[in-house]
Design an enzyme around this catalytic site. Structure first.
Site, mmCIF file in Angstrom:
data_model
loop_
_atom_site.group_PDB
_atom_site.id
_atom_site.type_symbol
_atom_site.label_atom_id
_atom_site.label_comp_id
_atom_site.label_asym_id
_atom_site.label_seq_id
_atom_site.Cartn_x
_atom_site.Cartn_y
_atom_site.Cartn_z
ATOM 1 N N GLY A 1 23.513 44.638 48.537
ATOM 2 C CA GLY A 1 24.549 45.663 48.499
ATOM 3 C C GLY A 1 24.353 46.584 47.314
ATOM 4 O O GLY A 1 25.308 47.087 46.730
ATOM 5 N N ALA B 1 28.666 48.338 43.101
ATOM 6 C CA ALA B 1 27.479 48.243 42.255
ATOM 7 C C ALA B 1 27.418 49.401 41.267
ATOM 8 O O ALA B 1 27.193 49.203 40.063
ATOM 9 C CB ALA B 1 26.220 48.207 43.114
ATOM 10 N N LYS C 1 35.335 38.423 46.808
ATOM 11 C CA LYS C 1 36.404 38.109 47.745
ATOM 12 C C LYS C 1 36.366 39.110 48.902
ATOM 13 O O LYS C 1 35.780 40.190 48.758
ATOM 14 C CB LYS C 1 37.761 38.139 47.041
ATOM 15 C CG LYS C 1 38.323 39.543 46.759
ATOM 16 C CD LYS C 1 39.699 39.433 46.156
ATOM 17 C CE LYS C 1 40.324 40.780 45.930
ATOM 18 N NZ LYS C 1 40.783 41.467 47.120
ATOM 19 N N ASP D 1 36.473 36.726 40.726
ATOM 20 C CA ASP D 1 37.797 37.348 40.766
ATOM 21 C C ASP D 1 37.895 38.143 39.469
ATOM 22 O O ASP D 1 38.026 37.565 38.392
ATOM 23 C CB ASP D 1 38.892 36.282 40.840
ATOM 24 C CG ASP D 1 40.296 36.872 40.884
ATOM 25 O OD1 ASP D 1 40.483 38.027 40.436
ATOM 26 O OD2 ASP D 1 41.223 36.183 41.346
ATOM 27 N N HIS D 2 37.826 39.477 39.558
ATOM 28 C CA HIS D 2 37.682 40.262 38.332
ATOM 29 C C HIS D 2 38.879 40.120 37.398
ATOM 30 O O HIS D 2 38.759 40.337 36.193
ATOM 31 C CB HIS D 2 37.423 41.733 38.656
ATOM 32 C CG HIS D 2 38.597 42.483 39.205
ATOM 33 N ND1 HIS D 2 38.925 42.484 40.531
ATOM 34 C CD2 HIS D 2 39.529 43.254 38.580
ATOM 35 C CE1 HIS D 2 39.998 43.232 40.719
ATOM 36 N NE2 HIS D 2 40.389 43.713 39.553
ATOM 37 N N ASP E 1 45.331 40.397 50.125
ATOM 38 C CA ASP E 1 44.539 41.207 49.209
ATOM 39 C C ASP E 1 44.818 40.869 47.746
ATOM 40 O O ASP E 1 43.911 40.925 46.912
ATOM 41 C CB ASP E 1 44.824 42.695 49.456
ATOM 42 C CG ASP E 1 43.860 43.609 48.711
ATOM 43 O OD1 ASP E 1 42.646 43.357 48.772
ATOM 44 O OD2 ASP E 1 44.334 44.567 48.071
ATOM 45 N N HIS F 1 44.396 36.945 43.106
ATOM 46 C CA HIS F 1 44.758 37.336 41.738
ATOM 47 C C HIS F 1 46.074 36.718 41.269
ATOM 48 O O HIS F 1 46.146 36.114 40.190
ATOM 49 C CB HIS F 1 44.865 38.856 41.633
ATOM 50 C CG HIS F 1 43.679 39.603 42.138
ATOM 51 N ND1 HIS F 1 42.384 39.192 41.921
ATOM 52 C CD2 HIS F 1 43.575 40.750 42.863
ATOM 53 C CE1 HIS F 1 41.549 40.050 42.470
ATOM 54 N NE2 HIS F 1 42.247 41.000 43.054
ATOM 55 N N LYS G 1 51.487 48.529 46.584
ATOM 56 C CA LYS G 1 50.744 49.782 46.488
ATOM 57 C C LYS G 1 51.727 50.949 46.447
ATOM 58 O O LYS G 1 52.869 50.834 46.867
ATOM 59 C CB LYS G 1 49.776 49.930 47.658
ATOM 60 C CG LYS G 1 48.569 49.001 47.551
ATOM 61 C CD LYS G 1 47.469 49.405 48.497
ATOM 62 C CE LYS G 1 46.203 48.581 48.265
ATOM 63 N NZ LYS G 1 45.588 48.856 46.959
ATOM 64 N N LYS H 1 50.663 52.216 37.647
ATOM 65 C CA LYS H 1 49.861 50.993 37.642
ATOM 66 C C LYS H 1 50.192 50.171 36.404
ATOM 67 O O LYS H 1 50.126 50.685 35.286
ATOM 68 C CB LYS H 1 48.368 51.327 37.647
ATOM 69 C CG LYS H 1 47.438 50.114 37.629
ATOM 70 C CD LYS H 1 45.983 50.564 37.636
ATOM 71 C CE LYS H 1 45.011 49.378 37.561
ATOM 72 N NZ LYS H 1 45.087 48.528 38.757
#
Length: 482
Positions: free
Chosen positions: A12, A18, A148, A177-178, A235, A240, A339, A344
């Site tokens: 990818g 990336a 994920k 999992d960032h 999601d 998370h 969302k 944020k």
């Protein structure tokens, strides 16, 4: 500092993740000397790119971090591109030959990381061919990083795990999992157990409830087709949010090993109370879907690209989650994510019990957009009335400090290189997370959807969201960031 020897093969390599995250993260590791002359990266994808074009793409992606152009060009000289069809066995033969050449050139001693940044449906295809076409080495290490979602429910996760285990055992699989790469999340255990006052108060005797909020200002953008099959529960909640909850609720690990930390997280996740029936769900959860913003600038979810006009997919979810462990009896964990919210922010609030004051003491751990800690402390006004007031004690990391913190992916890739698994999900964590989310969707299947949309874009969610918390404590409400 020991220079690590390895080859990373990235499936990818032409994708958005990336360019936005992975190449800048790997460049930071190179700049800081964690990887150097004994390192190579093979990028693979269907596009017919050359090494030169690939390297220019990588250069463009790291441009903002480049201080020395010659050093950046030296970095991208370690990047190689191999056009690849994941279903074509001959392409794996070409990939093996290239990896063998690079192993000799860079003396990587058989250490290989395979990073799959593609659809989870392709995970088993790739891993099976990696094994059957002899891309896994007998010396050094073989590690697999996957993004994920890990399955779409319990059954698919179990099936996926079984297929991956044909090529990699659990100790070799790094589910990324960032959120677990964020510096303050990484430090949660140290904050909890490295501060005597907090460790002494972190229990049901002193804590009224917890709040975990992951609010997003963006909508679904171009991901409507994906979001229609996931919603916010799959999601954000399944991974998370439940990971943050586990870190907040776990007992003190017996040592600092990854096995110990993950065992204590698994313990928490295995003790989440499952909702019993529709009435239980209605009492303890709220689901929402955003409509058009009040100013008309932002569209409703149902008007987004690749979204059904009558969609019942949730873009907001709030819940009271109970952890059935003795130390958390009577202490609810309130979570929410949505969302198109007003802005944020990601926060963890620890709300302490308070009988005599209007506002309770509270610790807020701020993950984004601010990064730091806030404590609300009660005192009295300095006048003749001596009216109770609350004052803030806060610490915000400076821009310089933030710049010096490893980025999410930088930390996680670094940890995988060193074999540190504590910031990656164990399969048993995934099992219990899906068990909790599957129960929600099973009950929803037999319940009418709410009258969507039920909150406007650029708001904090449905108006009645505070009622969820106020059933537990009439004085409580959702906290925002500061």
């Amino acid at each position: 500092m020991e220079k690590q020897r390895l080859i990373i093969t990235l499936f990818g390599a032409t994708g958005d993740l990336a360019a936005r995250k992975l190449y800048p993260a790997i460049y930071q590791l190179y700049k800081k000397g964690h990887i150097c002359e004994h390192f190579a990266l093979i990028g693979t994808a269907r596009r017919e790119w050359s090494n030169e074009y690939f390297r220019q793409v990588v250069l463009d992606s790291i441009n903002d971090a480049v201080e020395d152009q010659s050093h950046a060009e030296e970095f991208v000289s370690h990047f190689y591109y191999q056009p690849h069809n994941v279903h074509d066995q001959d392409h794996y033969d070409s990939l093996r030959k290239l990896a063998t050449e690079l192993e000799a050139k860079y003396d990587t001693q058989g250490n290989r990381i395979f990073y799959i940044s593609l659809s989870p449906a392709l995970f088993p295809v790739i891993t099976q061919n990696l094994k059957e076409q002899n891309l896994l080495t007998d010396q050094g290490y073989n590690r697999l990083i996957i993004e994920k979602p890990f399955g779409s429910n319990s059954d698919s996760a179990k099936e996926l795990q079984a297929k991956l285990n044909h090529a990699f055992d659990e100790s070799q699989i790094y589910r990324i999992d960032h959120y677990l790469g964020k510096s303050l999340v990484h430090a949660l255990a140290d904050v909890r157990f490295g501060n005597t006052p907090l460790e002494a108060l972190w229990n049901k005797t002193y804590i009224d409830h917890f709040q975990i909020t992951l609010a997003e200002a963006v909508g679904v953008e171009a991901r409507g087709d994906y979001y229609e099959t996931s919603g916010v529960t799959k999601d954000m909640l399944q991974n998370h949010i439940l990971q943050l909850l586990a870190l907040v609720a776990m007992r003190k690990p017996v040592d600092t090993t990854a096995d110990s930390l993950r065992a204590h997280k698994i313990e928490v996740l295995s003790h989440l109370r499952l909702y019993e029936d529709a009435d239980d769900m209605r009492k303890h959860t709220i689901r929402g879907q955003y409509g058009q913003s009040a100013d008309g600038e932002l569209p409703a979810y149902r008007s987004e690209m690749n979204v059904a006009e009558d969609s019942s997919t949730e873009t907001y979810f709030a819940a009271q989650i109970d952890v059935e462990m003795p130390e958390w009896e009577g202490v609810p964990f309130f979570v929410r994510s949505g969302k198109r919210m007003s802005h944020k922010f990601t926060t963890i609030d620890v709300v302490f019990k308070s009988e005599d004051t209007e506002e309770p003491n509270r610790l807020q751990i701020q993950l984004e957009p601010n990064t730091g800690y806030y404590i609300a402390m009660n005192t009295s006004a300095h006048d003749f009335q001596k009216k109770p007031v609350q004052i803030p004690l806060s610490y915000q990391y400076s821009e310089e400090a933030l710049d010096n913190m490893p980025g999410d992916y930088e930390r996680l890739i670094h940890d995988c290189i060193l074999g540190y698994a504590d910031s990656f999900n164990h399969y048993q964590e995934v099992v219990h997370q899906w068990k909790f989310v599957d129960r929600i969707h099973k009950l929803w299947a037999n319940m009418p959807a709410p009258n969507f949309p039920n909150y406007p874009a650029k708001s904090l969610g449905p108006e009645h969201a505070d009622e969820l918390i106020q059933r537990h404590n009439p004085k409580a409400y959702w906290y925002s960031d500061l």
